[in-house]
Motif scaffolding. Structure first.
Motif, mmCIF file in Angstrom:
data_model
loop_
_atom_site.group_PDB
_atom_site.id
_atom_site.type_symbol
_atom_site.label_atom_id
_atom_site.label_comp_id
_atom_site.label_asym_id
_atom_site.label_seq_id
_atom_site.Cartn_x
_atom_site.Cartn_y
_atom_site.Cartn_z
ATOM 1 N N VAL A 1 0.861 -1.190 0.000
ATOM 2 C CA VAL A 1 0.000 0.000 0.000
ATOM 3 C C VAL A 1 0.893 1.234 0.000
ATOM 4 C CG1 VAL A 1 -1.820 1.259 1.186
ATOM 5 C CG2 VAL A 1 -1.737 -1.243 1.329
ATOM 6 N N ASP A 2 0.728 2.024 -1.029
ATOM 7 C CA ASP A 2 1.539 3.231 -1.181
ATOM 8 C C ASP A 2 0.698 4.428 -0.751
ATOM 9 O OD1 ASP A 2 3.681 4.898 -2.074
ATOM 10 O OD2 ASP A 2 2.446 5.380 -3.818
ATOM 11 N N VAL A 3 1.133 5.107 0.292
ATOM 12 C CA VAL A 3 0.360 6.224 0.825
ATOM 13 C C VAL A 3 0.985 7.544 0.378
ATOM 14 C CG1 VAL A 3 -0.434 7.369 2.930
ATOM 15 C CG2 VAL A 3 -0.355 4.873 2.819
ATOM 16 N N VAL A 4 0.150 8.412 -0.097
ATOM 17 C CA VAL A 4 0.594 9.759 -0.445
ATOM 18 C C VAL A 4 -0.119 10.743 0.467
ATOM 19 C CG1 VAL A 4 0.673 11.545 -2.217
ATOM 20 C CG2 VAL A 4 0.952 9.157 -2.862
ATOM 21 N N THR A 5 0.647 11.575 1.128
ATOM 22 C CA THR A 5 0.039 12.646 1.927
ATOM 23 C C THR A 5 0.615 13.966 1.439
ATOM 24 O OG1 THR A 5 1.765 12.750 3.612
ATOM 25 C CG2 THR A 5 0.020 11.149 3.969
ATOM 26 N N GLY A 6 -0.122 15.018 1.669
ATOM 27 C CA GLY A 6 0.444 16.338 1.494
ATOM 28 C C GLY A 6 0.777 16.740 0.080
ATOM 29 N N ASP A 7 0.061 16.238 -0.905
ATOM 30 C CA ASP A 7 0.252 16.700 -2.278
ATOM 31 C C ASP A 7 -1.141 17.035 -2.804
ATOM 32 O OD1 ASP A 7 0.521 17.058 -4.993
ATOM 33 O OD2 ASP A 7 1.906 15.384 -5.266
ATOM 34 N N THR A 8 -1.392 18.321 -3.022
ATOM 35 C CA THR A 8 -2.760 18.735 -3.364
ATOM 36 C C THR A 8 -3.183 18.253 -4.745
ATOM 37 O OG1 THR A 8 -1.969 20.852 -4.232
ATOM 38 C CG2 THR A 8 -2.651 20.792 -1.913
ATOM 39 N N ASP A 9 -2.235 17.821 -5.583
ATOM 40 C CA ASP A 9 -2.632 17.243 -6.866
ATOM 41 C C ASP A 9 -3.037 15.786 -6.721
ATOM 42 O OD1 ASP A 9 -2.356 19.577 -8.206
ATOM 43 O OD2 ASP A 9 -0.950 18.811 -9.715
ATOM 44 N N GLN A 10 -2.658 15.173 -5.617
ATOM 45 C CA GLN A 10 -3.024 13.781 -5.363
ATOM 46 C C GLN A 10 -4.338 13.693 -4.593
ATOM 47 O OE1 GLN A 10 -1.292 10.821 -6.158
ATOM 48 N NE2 GLN A 10 0.033 12.056 -7.470
ATOM 49 N N PHE A 11 -4.562 14.654 -3.726
ATOM 50 C CA PHE A 11 -5.850 14.695 -3.029
ATOM 51 C C PHE A 11 -6.224 16.143 -2.788
ATOM 52 C CE2 PHE A 11 -9.167 14.074 0.054
ATOM 53 C CZ PHE A 11 -9.801 12.956 -0.456
ATOM 54 N N TYR A 12 -7.420 16.475 -3.191
ATOM 55 C CA TYR A 12 -7.788 17.878 -3.341
ATOM 56 C C TYR A 12 -8.242 18.531 -2.053
ATOM 57 C CZ TYR A 12 -9.399 21.920 -5.973
ATOM 58 O OH TYR A 12 -9.546 23.170 -6.478
ATOM 59 N N TRP A 13 -8.885 17.731 -1.171
ATOM 60 C CA TRP A 13 -9.585 18.311 -0.035
ATOM 61 C C TRP A 13 -8.925 17.936 1.283
ATOM 62 C CZ3 TRP A 13 -13.136 21.694 -1.541
ATOM 63 C CH2 TRP A 13 -13.760 21.507 -2.790
ATOM 64 N N GLY A 14 -9.185 18.735 2.285
ATOM 65 C CA GLY A 14 -8.718 18.357 3.618
ATOM 66 C C GLY A 14 -8.399 19.579 4.447
ATOM 67 N N ALA A 15 -8.104 19.351 5.728
ATOM 68 C CA ALA A 15 -7.805 20.454 6.645
ATOM 69 C C ALA A 15 -6.339 20.450 7.050
ATOM 70 C CB ALA A 15 -8.710 20.381 7.878
ATOM 71 N N GLY A 16 -5.858 19.368 7.613
ATOM 72 C CA GLY A 16 -4.454 19.345 7.971
ATOM 73 C C GLY A 16 -4.179 18.473 9.178
ATOM 74 N N THR A 17 -2.898 18.452 9.525
ATOM 75 C CA THR A 17 -2.446 17.627 10.636
ATOM 76 C C THR A 17 -2.274 18.510 11.854
ATOM 77 O OG1 THR A 17 -1.271 16.247 9.066
ATOM 78 C CG2 THR A 17 -0.657 16.020 11.371
ATOM 79 N N PHE A 18 -3.178 18.378 12.809
ATOM 80 C CA PHE A 18 -3.093 19.163 14.033
ATOM 81 C C PHE A 18 -4.006 18.518 15.060
ATOM 82 C CE2 PHE A 18 -6.254 20.997 11.209
ATOM 83 C CZ PHE A 18 -7.375 21.182 12.006
ATOM 84 N N ALA A 19 -3.888 18.938 16.285
ATOM 85 C CA ALA A 19 -4.811 18.514 17.346
ATOM 86 C C ALA A 19 -4.939 16.996 17.433
ATOM 87 C CB ALA A 19 -6.184 19.165 17.152
ATOM 88 N N SER A 20 -3.845 16.295 17.246
ATOM 89 C CA SER A 20 -3.857 14.825 17.382
ATOM 90 C C SER A 20 -5.015 14.217 16.609
ATOM 91 C CB SER A 20 -3.954 14.439 18.866
ATOM 92 O OG SER A 20 -2.889 14.971 19.595
ATOM 93 N N ARG A 21 -5.138 14.617 15.331
ATOM 94 C CA ARG A 21 -6.335 14.222 14.607
ATOM 95 C C ARG A 21 -6.062 13.393 13.363
ATOM 96 N NH1 ARG A 21 -7.542 17.442 10.169
ATOM 97 N NH2 ARG A 21 -9.796 17.417 10.469
#
Lengths: 307, 160, 780
Positions: free
Chosen positions: C519-539
């Protein structure tokens, strides 16, 4: 930390972490290095281990016009015991001092202090001559040099002279070296028999700047009476402080707990710490006293027990 | 002032390089940007954090406290050279993986270089000795415990 | 299904690149024609800008450009408010956000005045020296109380005072509670938090591609989607024209979610202007001024108790140092206000805070994000109450714990996520019991007495806390089976070492019957996934993890449906494992997932109307509110009573964060948090003079704990699932960092017998020197 690498307050003049331009020369002989220093004076800096100079240059607090790299002058490194003295080349790295068992045996004070000097990576590069010439008041080796009554041979392109350690350190980051001089040899007199040594310091973390440190050497006579005490501090003034005279009360007597407490008080009176972000001046003075008591007791025990 | 250039020759991970560089170029910047060996990281550039630790002639040093020109005629090792030619991990890399000795991984190359040299000199370290050896490398993620465990495990494995 | 990996200590997918020096961090980017930025920053905390002249800098060979505020034209705007103030009645909030370059006034040391662009960072730094700046220094607001006094200098003249915000929240009737109390404990507390100091500082690389009309920004951000949206708006571009990539990020801990930092705003603009890629990497010295801090609060707090140690109510009035700007709203002080309540029944609560503008760097959340401050106040009040009521400090805590049948437990005030602070689930007493057992609390008093006879001074501390985690609004994930059978997971959050490449892979792997390593995980690339809020508050794990789970479930069902059509059998007769779908009991009758993915994208023929191609799904998850984790830390220390050096002999963490996805990664999160908590309690302090100058702006003097300062930790976990998400997980990122302050204070008081000596430790951080000063006049 890192024995004077980083000054305690770095002004935000121009936010910089890369050195300003300079001309670099890799000296291949002492004569060449000294000739260049004679030519450029204060505009030139010798580069030995660089573990204090390079951070200062990265912050642009030091901006030498010319950097004379002496690392290629192999004659400047080495430990040479000979009878009453041991001569140490200024380019001798902490690592070499730590790994020379005979040297450690002869100068346990230095051996005990070396682990307090920064961290392994720094000790692999940093040199004894660079340390002494940098003259950071929080650094261990200047105080130890004073305690050991070391002498320094300093040289220009034309002449040389000897300076007592106690005369060498004239202020914070300031030595008796003239702009055209280099510290070329450290002479350590042999330690007397029945001498116990102890180095202690308090820093916030291991390897940090000393908040206070003390170097003690106690020599006992054949009957166990105290015949000599050397006592020097680091970190509690602009220069290393020779407080040996505070221990006069011990001389000629069997060491007693009450006398040691008095000596520590007398020694405290001889220092004038400045305080820092890590410690108030009063705390520095307080622990200088605590460490003095502890180091005197340990040194005495070591003198008595023969190590 | 004219720019002070120097020609240097050095070896990194067994590969020879010749470059013309300015005298003030930090060794860390040279390795990362001139040689494109970006595995060596830079964290403070004043000799405290240890992220930029490399081996100079086999001994760990801070590459941010050396000039590139000083590396002339020396042999350097960096994290890129740690695994063997077949890509097999060094035992310390393997142990760091198994013991979760890294999180963001930024300090990791400096720790690997410091500790592989340490283990070469001390094959049976105590936990205290390991912590002492690590004390010049700051890690903000792991709390060090898993790194210490990894080092002890690697030492064990290297003793065979 | 294959062997479940969920809940197992699966080794991390991301390690290989990191261990071999192949992971891409931002400063590793080398782009053709790239230029480098450096900033001239204000050297004084508060000044009117009289003149800035960059003429000489521009003459220097290698310098390409230099810009001051006036050069930005309409692009010069104060940043957006990132977190608006929550809907609390009577709230006052003055929005004053940071600007790209200071224009009329500089408001803290380090605020950028000029951006210089050159062929190398070395040359850019050279050019900073060439800039001619004239500043009229103004009195600096450094002390919060003085800043609120009449006649104080004003950080923002138009606000009319240095009040950034004022909030009062109440529950029950404190006055009534106090009236019937047997004892009131009242103290003043000072709690300071520090700077996050990830080993990688911040950085931005911006590349405008004129031919493609495309802006690419590499940014060490924890929230790439919002950075994209914001910058697209500022730059006048469509969001689709802007791609933000958070590559491997070398630690974040909170301040990397702050936006928009001046450097983030300026680099893309300059890149468009010059049509060249621009790189800026914050140096360590800059980090101390240019990255946000967390800092101090002063609490005047009182606790009303019955004689048997039951809390009847708490009143707290506190000041919060917000720094020069307040783009992050009230997150930090609201966290303090809410988290103070802890795991305890507090029938009445009256809490008021004033957020104060000061001429110091802006405060935004740093791991714990104000929770520490509140926990310190509560835990210290309980310690003093226990002493005065002659109750054991752990017993007074036990008596006040919220009982397990009281959940969900409503605290009746508003939390940082704008929802009512309601604890979803919990079972607190066993956590305390396990911690006391692990630290050996029963036997300790005896050991302590024995040690004291030998002149050794041991002390014990026990502190409890809760942590609101996993708050909304939402995250999403796209799960896709590739034709080679490997699974791709993409999500919008950023990652800074939390193991997302592994825990998200575990979740998907379990649903899809593939190996975690496939399983190849991509985080933090807005061209790979358009929506979201971010990494904070242990969430991250809670919110994005559940989204991954939901998406993977859909893909699983798609695969089963396709296979059932293929085999003409019921889905119930199929098993999905080892990368294939087979018929139960007939393992040779199978189809590989990759082949199914291929078949789900037919090249010819007709499909049923409404059919979606591919083995792919995108799902979103948003919890109703945050999940509340809890824990207890316990410590045994030894103090040198003369030098005040401290050694940690034992450190225990017992923690409940619901279902555990990967215990190895969870332990790592706790370890790292504890190390930062120890730093906060005893090593790390930002020391400012009265002019707002930071006196210890280097890693030599700002003391991050080393391997010799952080002890071995013993960890234990209990599991109380969260009812707020299908997987039952709660966040864990900040827990380790939260209770260090009260833990140390309690243990030091115990070791040095300070209760008997009438010395109380009312502040964090402590240090040997500070302890000397606090005890020097006490009786021995």
């Amino acid at each position: 930390m890192l024995n004077g690498i980083v000054p305690h307050f770095i002004p935000l003049d121009a936010s910089a972490m890369k050195p300003a331009p300079f001309k670099y020369v890799a000296a291949t002989s002492l004569a060449q290095a000294l000739a260049l220093k004679a030519e450029y004076g204060d505009d030139a800096k010798f580069l030995a281990g660089g573990q204090s100079l390079m951070p200062a240059m990265n912050f642009r607090l030091a901006q030498p016009a010319i950097l004379i790299d002496i690392n290629g002058i192999e004659d400047l490194a080495g430990i040479h015991p000979s009878g009453a003295t041991t001569r140490v080349g200024p380019l001798t790295r902490y690592r070499a001092l730590q790994r020379d068992e005979a040297f450690a045996g002869m100068f346990p004070l230095i051996d005990e202090a070396l682990p307090h000097i920064a961290h392994p990576q720094i000790r692999n590069r940093g040199t004894i001559g660079g340390n002494l010439s940098h003259a950071d008041p929080a650094s261990e080796l200047p105080a130890i040099a004073v305690a050991l009554r070391a002498r320094f041979r300093v040289q220009t392109a034309k002449q040389e002279r000897w300076v007592e350690a106690s005369d060498f350190f004239v202020g914070a980051l300031t030595t008796d070296l003239k702009p055209d001089e280099m510290l070329v040899e450290i002479e350590l007199p042999r330690v007397k028999p029945r001498t116990g040594a102890c180095f202690m310091e308090i820093a916030r973390r291991r390897g940090d700047f000393a908040i206070a440190g003390v170097a003690v050497m106690t020599t006992l006579g054949e009957r166990g009476e105290c015949t000599g005490v050397r006592l020097a501090f680091c970190g509690v003034g602009e220069t290393p402080i020779d407080a040996s005279s505070a221990a006069d009360a011990l001389i000629g007597h069997q060491p007693a707990q009450t006398t040691i407490i008095d000596v520590a008080k007398a020694a405290q009176a001889m220092i004038d710490p400045g305080g820092s972000v890590h410690a108030t001046a009063d705390y520095q003075r307080h622990i200088a006293g605590v460490l003095t008591e502890r180091a005197l007791r340990t040194a005495q025990r070591r003198a008595r027990d023969g190590h | 002032m004219d720019i002070d250039f120097h020609d240097i020759t050095l070896s990194v991970n067994g590969t020879k390089y010749q470059r013309r560089i300015e005298s003030r170029l930090l060794l860390s910047d040279f390795i990362r940007h001139d040689l494109a060996l970006a595995g060596t990281h830079v964290g403070c550039e004043h000799g405290v954090c240890g992220a930029c630790t490399i081996l100079l002639d086999g001994q760990p040093v801070r590459s941010c406290l050396m000039l590139a020109v000083q590396a002339n005629h020396h042999e350097l090792s960096t994290v890129e050279g740690l695994a063997d030619k077949a890509g097999e991990y060094h035992p310390l890399q393997q142990a760091m993986h198994e013991h979760h000795g890294l999180q963001c991984g930024y300090c990791t190359p400096g720790i690997l270089m410091t500790i592989t040299a340490f283990l070469d000199e001390n094959s049976s370290p105590s936990e205290d000795e390991v912590r002492e050896a690590l004390s010049g490398n700051l890690c903000r993620c792991t709390g060090y415990q898993n790194i210490v465990d990894a080092v002890l495990a690697a030492a064990d494995r290297m003793r065979g | 299904m294959s062997t479940r990996t969920f809940g197992e200590p699966i080794k991390r997918n991301e390690d290989h690149r990191l261990l071999t020096g192949q992971a891409l961090f931002i400063d590793d980017l080398e782009l053709p024609g790239m230029l480098h930025a450096a900033f001239l920053r204000s050297q004084v905390a508060h000044a009117r800008i009289l003149k800035i002249d960059v003429f000489k800098a521009l003459q220097r060979p290698g310098v390409v450009a230099a810009y001051v505020a006036g050069d930005l034209g309409d692009y010069w705007q104060p940043g957006p408010i990132l977190v608006p103030p929550p809907p609390i009645e009577g709230i006052i909030f003055h929005e004053r956000t940071q600007v790209p370059l200071a224009k009329d006034k500089a408001r803290h040391v380090g605020e950028p005045l000029v951006i210089v662009i050159a062929e190398s960072r070395y040359i850019a730094e050279d050019a900073l020296d060439d800039i001619d700046v004239e500043l009229e220094q103004l009195a600096a607001v450094v002390d919060m109380e003085k800043g609120l006094g009449a006649g104080s200098a004003l950080v923002h003249d138009d606000v009319g005072s240095n009040v950034s915000a004022y909030v009062r929240q109440t529950k029950g009737n404190y006055a009534a509670a106090a009236a019937k109390a047997d004892r009131i404990i009242k103290r003043r507390f000072r709690y300071e938090h520090g700077i996050s100091s990830p080993i990688e500082t911040r950085g931005v690389v911006a590349q405008w591609d004129r031919r493609a009309n495309q802006m690419t920004i590499w940014d060490t951000t924890q929230a790439p989607v919002f950075v994209r949206n914001g910058l697209a708006g500022m730059l006048g571009l469509n969001e689709r024209q802007v791609r933000v990539i958070a590559p491997f990020v070398g630690g974040g801990f909170g301040p990397k979610i702050m936006m928009f930092y001046p450097e983030e705003v300026l680099l893309p603009w300059v890149s468009m202007k010059l049509n060249r890629p621009i790189k800026w990497i914050e140096d360590r010295h800059e980090h101390f001024f240019a990255t946000t801090h967390e800092r101090g609060q002063i609490h005047d707090a009182e606790m009303a108790l019955s004689s048997d140690g039951r809390i009847l109510g708490i009143k707290d009035v506190f000041l919060h140092d917000g720094g020069a700007f307040d783009p992050y709203g009230l997150t930090v002080p609201i966290n303090s206000q809410c988290t103070l309540l802890g795991p305890y029944v507090v029938p009445a609560y009256d809490s008021t805070f004033t957020q104060v503008f000061t001429n110091l760097p802006t405060v935004t959340p740093y791991r714990g994000a104000g929770r520490q401050h509140g926990v310190f106040v509560m835990e210290r009040l309980l310690d003093f109450a226990a002493h005065e009521l002659n109750i054991d400090p752990t017993e007074i805590r036990r008596r006040n714990l919220i009982p397990p049948d009281a959940f969900p437990y409503n605290n009746e005030i508003i939390y940082q996520d704008f929802e009512v602070l309601e604890y979803d689930s919990g079972n607190y007493e066993p956590v305390l019991d396990i911690a006391l057992d692990a630290i050996g609390y029963e036997a300790f008093r005896h050991e302590q007495a024995l040690a004291r006879q030998q002149g050794r001074h041991l002390g014990v501390g026990v502190a409890c806390y809760v942590e609101g985690t996993g708050i909304g609004p939402y995250e999403g994930a796209k799960v896709q089976v590739q034709s080679n059978g490997k699974v791709s997971v993409a999500t919008g959050i950023g990652t800074q070492g939390q193991g997302h490449f592994t825990v998200f892979a575990q979740i998907a792997a379990d649903q899809l019957g593939v190996a975690v390593t496939d399983v190849d995980v991509v985080t933090g690339d807005t061209d790979q996934f358009y929506w979201g809020a971010g990494t904070f508050a242990s969430r991250g794990a809670v919110v994005a993890g559940n989204a991954v789970n939901e998406a993977a479930k859909v893909v699983r069902n798609k695969a089963l449906k396709l296979a059932s059509d293929l085999f003409e059998c019921s889905e119930a007769d199929l098993v999905i494992e080892d990368g294939k779908v087979s018929i139960v009991g007939i393992p040779q009758k199978f189809v590989k997932l990759g082949d199914l993915a291929n078949q789900a994208n037919p090249m010819r023929g007709a499909v049923e109307p409404g059919t979606e191609p591919g083995l792919e799904s995108t799902r979103y998850f948003g919890p109703k509110m945050g999940a509340t984790a809890n824990g207890v830390h316990a410590i045994i220390i030894e103090m040198d009573p003369k030098t005040f050096e401290l050694k940690i002999l034992k450190y225990v963490v017992v923690h409940d964060c619901g279902t555990v996805i990967n215990p190895m990664i969870l332990a790592g999160q706790i370890h790292g948090g504890v190390a930062q908590g120890i730093g906060n309690a005893f090593y790390e302090k930002l020391v400012f003079d009265d002019q707002g100058q930071l006196l210890n702006a280097s890693l030599a003097d700002y003391l991050l704990p080393t391997a010799l300062d952080v002890p071995r930790m013993e960890l234990a976990h209990t599991v109380t699932k969260s009812p707020l998400n299908p997987m039952g997980i709660k966040g864990a990122g900040e827990a380790g960092a939260i209770p260090g302050g009260p833990l140390f204070a309690q243990a030091i008081e115990d070791a040095l017998d300070l209760k008997r000596r009438s010395v109380e430790l009312l502040e964090t951080p402590l240090s040997p020197s500070r302890l000397f000063e606090l005890t020097r006049n006490a009786r021995t």
